[in-house]
Scaffold this motif. Structure first.
Motif, PDB file in Angstrom:
ATOM      1  N   ALA A 280       0.808   3.971  -2.984  1.00 16.84           N
ATOM      2  CA  ALA A 280       0.251   5.268  -2.588  1.00 16.84           C
ATOM      3  C   ALA A 280       1.283   6.389  -2.684  1.00 16.84           C
TER       4      ALA A 280
ATOM      5  N   GLU B   1      -3.532   1.139 -10.541  1.00 12.50           N
ATOM      6  CA  GLU B   1      -3.165   1.507  -9.177  1.00 12.50           C
ATOM      7  C   GLU B   1      -4.395   1.707  -8.303  1.00 12.50           C
TER       8      GLU B   1
ATOM      9  N   LEU C 195      -5.049  -0.303  -4.936  1.00 13.12           N
ATOM     10  CA  LEU C 195      -5.298   0.363  -3.658  1.00 13.12           C
ATOM     11  C   LEU C 195      -6.607  -0.112  -3.024  1.00 13.12           C
TER      12      LEU C 195
ATOM     13  N   LEU D 198       0.824  -1.197   0.000  1.00 11.46           N
ATOM     14  CA  LEU D 198       0.000   0.000   0.000  1.00 11.46           C
ATOM     15  C   LEU D 198       0.866   1.257   0.000  1.00 11.46           C
TER      16      LEU D 198
END
Length: 193
Positions: free
Chosen positions: A60, A82, A86, A56
């Motif tokens: 991120a 992505e 996520l 993560l």
């Protein structure tokens, strides 16, 4: 205040003219169940949680800001793969945190490790499929973007996305192991005659 619960069980087994009595005392103290982390399912869940947090963080950290809008807020954007990655990370973190919290603080689990439920088997299978999909999708999108637009993707972006996609595939393998252990525990011990 910590309370201790003690339960005494008395059973009599009669077979023919012979009687056997069994007495058992079970004492449980509510609190943190460290026994769960000493077993393979608990260790796997901890490893899954740690790897999910790392994956993560890798994805991120790659967000980009676009030009400011009319109200002055910058636009943040991710690649499509992505966003899915996520979402899978978030769902996985919620599940793992809930399962670890339930098993660690349960009064019942301080005496015995709880039995596997249908929900755990189904969710492990769900996360196997989701992590395989998210990992492959992120790896493919990163390779496509890096090949088509080599100057647009920085080396740190490329490396973080490849690492996160690989961690997604490793998480799929760990969830497969958790699924196999859950199915084995759900089946129960074999009757040997």
């Amino acid at each position: 205040m910590v309370t201790t619960t003690t339960k005494t069980l008395n059973y009599s087994i009669i077979r023919g003219n012979h009687t056997n009595s069994v007495n058992a005392t079970i004492t449980s103290t509510p609190g943190f169940n460290v026994n769960y982390f000493g077993k393979i399912p608990g260790i796997l869940k901890l490893v899954e949680l740690i790897i999910t947090v790392v994956a993560l963080g890798l994805v991120a950290s790659r967000r980009r800001e676009g030009a400011a809008t009319a109200v002055g807020w910058p636009i943040e954007f991710y690649m499509v793969g992505e966003v899915f990655f996520l979402c899978v990370c978030t769902a996985s973190l919620v599940y793992l945190f809930g399962q670890l919290t339930t098993f660690c603080w349960s009064v019942t689990s301080s005496v015995l490790i709880p039995k596997t439920t249908y929900l755990e088997v189904i969710l492990n299978l769900f996360f196997v499929l989701m992590w395989i999909t998210a990992g492959i999708e992120l790896l493919c999108l990163t390779a496509r973007e890096g090949w088509n637009y080599p100057m647009a993707m920085l080396y740190s972006d490329w490396g973080c996305r490849i690492a996160a996609g690989s961690l997604g595939l490793f998480l799929a393998v760990f969830f497969i192991a958790s699924l196999a252990l859950a199915i084995k525990e759900f089946a129960g011990p074999r009757n040997q005659a």
